[in-house]
Design a protein around this motif. Sequence first.
Motif, PDB file in Angstrom:
ATOM      1  N   ARG A 763      68.436  66.957  43.786  1.00 28.50           N
ATOM      2  CA  ARG A 763      67.176  66.699  43.419  1.00 28.50           C
ATOM      3  C   ARG A 763      66.646  65.372  43.224  1.00 28.50           C
ATOM      4  NH1 ARG A 763      68.257  69.155  38.776  1.00 28.50           N
ATOM      5  NH2 ARG A 763      67.986  71.157  39.633  1.00 28.50           N
ATOM      6  N   GLY A 764      67.517  64.438  42.997  1.00 22.63           N
ATOM      7  CA  GLY A 764      66.947  63.123  43.086  1.00 22.63           C
ATOM      8  C   GLY A 764      67.015  62.311  44.288  1.00 22.63           C
ATOM      9  N   VAL A 765      67.313  63.012  45.226  1.00 19.61           N
ATOM     10  CA  VAL A 765      67.521  62.073  46.550  1.00 19.61           C
ATOM     11  C   VAL A 765      66.073  61.783  47.022  1.00 19.61           C
ATOM     12  CG1 VAL A 765      68.146  62.365  49.030  1.00 19.61           C
ATOM     13  CG2 VAL A 765      69.603  63.165  47.402  1.00 19.61           C
ATOM     14  N   PRO A 766      65.822  60.441  47.495  1.00 18.78           N
ATOM     15  CA  PRO A 766      64.413  60.162  47.733  1.00 18.78           C
ATOM     16  C   PRO A 766      64.119  60.873  49.170  1.00 18.78           C
ATOM     17  CG  PRO A 766      65.632  58.049  47.175  1.00 18.78           C
ATOM     18  CD  PRO A 766      66.727  59.463  47.222  1.00 18.78           C
ATOM     19  N   VAL A 768      63.021  59.517  51.777  1.00 19.18           N
ATOM     20  CA  VAL A 768      63.325  58.586  53.159  1.00 19.18           C
ATOM     21  C   VAL A 768      64.778  58.945  53.385  1.00 19.18           C
ATOM     22  CG1 VAL A 768      63.969  56.927  51.643  1.00 19.18           C
ATOM     23  CG2 VAL A 768      62.806  56.321  54.026  1.00 19.18           C
ATOM     24  N   TYR A 769      65.714  59.391  52.530  1.00 15.14           N
ATOM     25  CA  TYR A 769      67.055  59.618  52.931  1.00 15.14           C
ATOM     26  C   TYR A 769      67.254  61.202  52.994  1.00 15.14           C
ATOM     27  CZ  TYR A 769      67.604  54.908  51.160  1.00 15.14           C
ATOM     28  OH  TYR A 769      67.256  53.376  51.044  1.00 15.14           O
ATOM     29  N   LEU A 770      66.190  61.807  53.146  1.00 17.49           N
ATOM     30  CA  LEU A 770      66.705  63.431  53.047  1.00 17.49           C
ATOM     31  C   LEU A 770      67.134  63.803  54.558  1.00 17.49           C
ATOM     32  CD1 LEU A 770      66.612  66.111  51.739  1.00 17.49           C
ATOM     33  CD2 LEU A 770      64.208  66.211  52.007  1.00 17.49           C
ATOM     34  N   LEU A 774      70.619  65.433  55.570  1.00 14.90           N
ATOM     35  CA  LEU A 774      70.709  66.909  55.923  1.00 14.90           C
ATOM     36  C   LEU A 774      71.676  66.718  57.409  1.00 14.90           C
ATOM     37  CD1 LEU A 774      67.149  68.128  55.799  1.00 14.90           C
ATOM     38  CD2 LEU A 774      69.357  69.039  54.626  1.00 14.90           C
ATOM     39  N   ARG A 775      71.301  65.682  58.087  1.00 14.10           N
ATOM     40  CA  ARG A 775      72.295  65.472  59.249  1.00 14.10           C
ATOM     41  C   ARG A 775      73.644  65.171  58.948  1.00 14.10           C
ATOM     42  NH1 ARG A 775      67.753  62.249  61.438  1.00 14.10           N
ATOM     43  NH2 ARG A 775      68.997  60.193  60.672  1.00 14.10           N
ATOM     44  N   PHE A 776      73.842  64.411  57.798  1.00 14.11           N
ATOM     45  CA  PHE A 776      75.096  64.212  57.533  1.00 14.11           C
ATOM     46  C   PHE A 776      76.145  65.467  56.835  1.00 14.11           C
ATOM     47  CE2 PHE A 776      78.591  62.908  54.433  1.00 14.11           C
ATOM     48  CZ  PHE A 776      79.224  61.946  55.121  1.00 14.11           C
ATOM     49  N   SER A 799      67.267  74.316  48.231  1.00 18.59           N
ATOM     50  CA  SER A 799      66.742  74.714  47.142  1.00 18.59           C
ATOM     51  C   SER A 799      65.704  73.872  46.395  1.00 18.59           C
ATOM     52  CB  SER A 799      67.823  75.140  45.795  1.00 18.59           C
ATOM     53  OG  SER A 799      68.654  76.377  46.619  1.00 18.59           O
ATOM     54  N   CYS A 800      65.986  72.538  46.479  1.00 16.50           N
ATOM     55  CA  CYS A 800      65.300  71.481  45.737  1.00 16.50           C
ATOM     56  C   CYS A 800      64.273  70.876  46.862  1.00 16.50           C
ATOM     57  CB  CYS A 800      66.099  70.226  45.570  1.00 16.50           C
ATOM     58  SG  CYS A 800      67.573  70.637  44.097  1.00 16.50           S
ATOM     59  N   HIS A 801      64.531  70.782  47.951  1.00 19.48           N
ATOM     60  CA  HIS A 801      63.473  70.243  48.905  1.00 19.48           C
ATOM     61  C   HIS A 801      62.818  71.462  50.034  1.00 19.48           C
ATOM     62  CE1 HIS A 801      64.648  66.381  47.495  1.00 19.48           C
ATOM     63  NE2 HIS A 801      65.793  66.937  47.454  1.00 19.48           N
TER      64      HIS A 801
END
Length: 893
Positions: A763-766, A768-770, A774-776, A799-801
């Motif tokens: 939920r707290g991932v910025p 810009v790093y999303l 996801l790729r990782f 669910s969060c994004h």
Amino acid sequence: MKTDFKFSNLLGTVYSRGNLLFAPDGTCLLSPVGNRVSVFDLVNNKSWTLPFAHRRNIARLALNPRGNLLLSVDEDGRAILTNLPRRIALYHFSFRSAVSALVFSPSGRHFAAGVGRKIEVWHTPSTPDAGADGELEFAPFVKHREYAGHFDVVQSIEWSSDSRFSLSASKDLSARIWSLGPEEGFVPTTLAGHRQAVQGAWFSKDQETIYTVSKDGALFQWAYMQRPGADGEDDEMDDENMQWRIVERHYFMQNNANLTCAAYHAQSNLLVTGFSNGIFCIHELPDFNEIQKLNISQNDIDYVTINKTGEWLAFGASKFGQLLVWEWQSESYILKQQGHFDSMNSIVYSPDGQRIVTTADDGKIKVWDVNSGFCIVTFTEHTSGVTACEFAKRGNVLFTASLDGSVRAWDLIRYRNFRTFTAPTRLSFSSLAVDPSGEVVCAGSLGAFDIHTWSVQTGQLLDQLSGHEGPVSSLAFAPDGGTLVSGSWDHTVRIWNIFARTQTSEPLQLQSDVLSLAFRPDSKQIAVSTLDGQLTFWYVASGTQEQGLAGSRDISGGRKLTDRRTAANAAGTKSFTCVTYSADGTAVLAGGNSKYICLYDVQSGVLAKKWTVSINLSLDGTQEFLNSRLLTEAGPRGLIDETGEAEDLEDRLDRALPGAQRGDNAMRRTRPEVRVPAVAFSPTGRAFCAASTEGLLIYSLDNTLQFDPFDLDVSVTPASTLAALSARDFLRALVMAFRLNSTPLIRRVYEGVPVADIALVSRGVPVVYLARLLRFVAAQADESPHLEFNLLWIEALLSCHGRLLKERRGEFEADVRLVQRAVGRIQRELGRLADRNCFLVDYLLSQGVAEKKDQKAIEFAAADSGSGDGEAVAGVEEMGDYTSGEDEWMGLD
């Protein structure tokens, strides 16, 4: 949409000319492809192309023993020093003449270059960790010494294992021994005796023997021994009475074939030789025992090299662009790739964006994997050039049109041709369109004015659409499948509704010949390119022109050797021969017979960006101004046939057609021209590819470099990241790991997050790093054994994004596709595992029932054993009859 596409990879060509190199660990192979260098990872089955480019084709490569410095030299002697792990060009330098041999010393402190008939030894450029005190310094190129003794071009240079001596082979029929520094009692030695040019010379492992091999297939073994006239025990150890002499002569018996390349592996005493008839031989020295003899090509083998362990052999053949890695002990191919040896005509992305199909004038259809960069299948059923290709909507079927008069359908699951469509008369098809449902395929020809329509299910010709008064140059089906649009040289575009009862069409009138057209993804608009350099946009429903733009000056550039005018004055003579819409339909990408690719914004008609396809001066049309020094009384020097001055007969023979501008690069009179015959956008919108003279160029928004720091500061270090992880500050540790972009560090932080905190961290991932996260996670789902852990991460992120991913679909579509594919793979594997477990449980249960049946039968027979053997047997048979019903037997249980 984003426009900062950058060059990411080069496909379609795997080897051009020059030498091949193995990395010190033997896992990677470096191959020169035109003016670029491609790296093939033989262990992980991937390939990539270094981002720098030379001004001409690369002639020589050299890699230092540590594997971090790559030195590449082009045909003019201009060199680029590159940091190979980070793929950064460090320094540019010129040797001022063509370099025919280049090699680093085993110590890594020097490298030797054969420049004409001279040998130049240079100090290896120092790196920050190479100094004695670790000081930061960089000394690019400092010459150590220059050797002059040969009378012709130096062909190879080899170092001794202690880096004190070097051995050179030349076309002057001799080999020479040189010392790096002053050596007491050493005099430069000449090894003469060959009758043709010496191709290679090597030291043995103990440096007591020298092997030289010449072009006529003669192998000489040299030893340091006493002179014939010297005698006496006192004179035996005197250096004045010792000399290098031939002790053995061996010959490769290849009829009418010259030796073109050779490589020697001192640790295993293996000698590998390649010949002009495509045969290579492996011999064990000094006994000259033949181990293998195989034919891998019908033409010259240009170069051969051996990896450090002596297990893998790499061969390059420039005639057909072949690159092979052979494991001689198991007699199997590690790598076997071949690019198109003729001009590419069309390209198309698969619907999932993971594969690219290329077709060329050589009659071959190749399917390339975008992630690995390798060709996975080649179709050769067409007997002439393949001009067009198109996927069906689901991506399992590929359709191609050819000049041999056929349209073929290919099954990309079983890799076979399952349907062939032909016309009543022999035609050469040049354009193709496929109904999105895959039921109807249409093709147009430059030799006839009709559009042929076939049924894919039956293979029958359904109709011939008449109306055009000139050759049909382009066809396209609307993505919704309701409309077919055709462009012709009669200055018209016609819109057909082939599923209606009446198939008449009203023409859209243009000012010049139609070269290419494309549908917008929403099926409401088409873009048309014409011969006068115009791009026009039309509404399909009303048949009216919305807007137009002039692109002749945008695409013009580059002057050919035969041009009488400068590139600026020649503006207006160029046009777009291919055009395609972006995935979101807001921009169009166009290319033609030029070195430029243009991206236009549809709504405003503004040129958003322009890419230069190639800066290679070996191609015609890449320079803006001609060099007056290359102009002679007979015309440009590049157009003068100089084959008659070659020293070998096979090089003097010219079998090319006069004035042929297409075909094999090595057999044409005029230089190959830079051109872009086809462009295609990826369905994800994150990349596009362009077919060019040098190969298939891929431009991408995704940066794949190993070190790509993002928002770094002094406090972001691996130590501080691990400290944050230890302090249970998981989100901060994850962001710092992504800033450093170190995969092992990201994996450690990722796996260190407790299961209970996954939702909170997600939920707290910025934002810009999303995309990176996801790729990782998608990559970890394919590689990591932590199945449930990865699925929990995927569930938490979606669910969060989920709403953000849907609203910014164009930005995150490629990353969500990777996650979707990973989840689908997990689902299939779990389904197969569950099915196997069910079958296994059923089998075990049936085995238990069978054992109970046998046990009851034995007990029954034992109880009645007193009545006699015959009665007991009869009782058993009777019980078997009784228990044939499953319900009764289960009741006894």
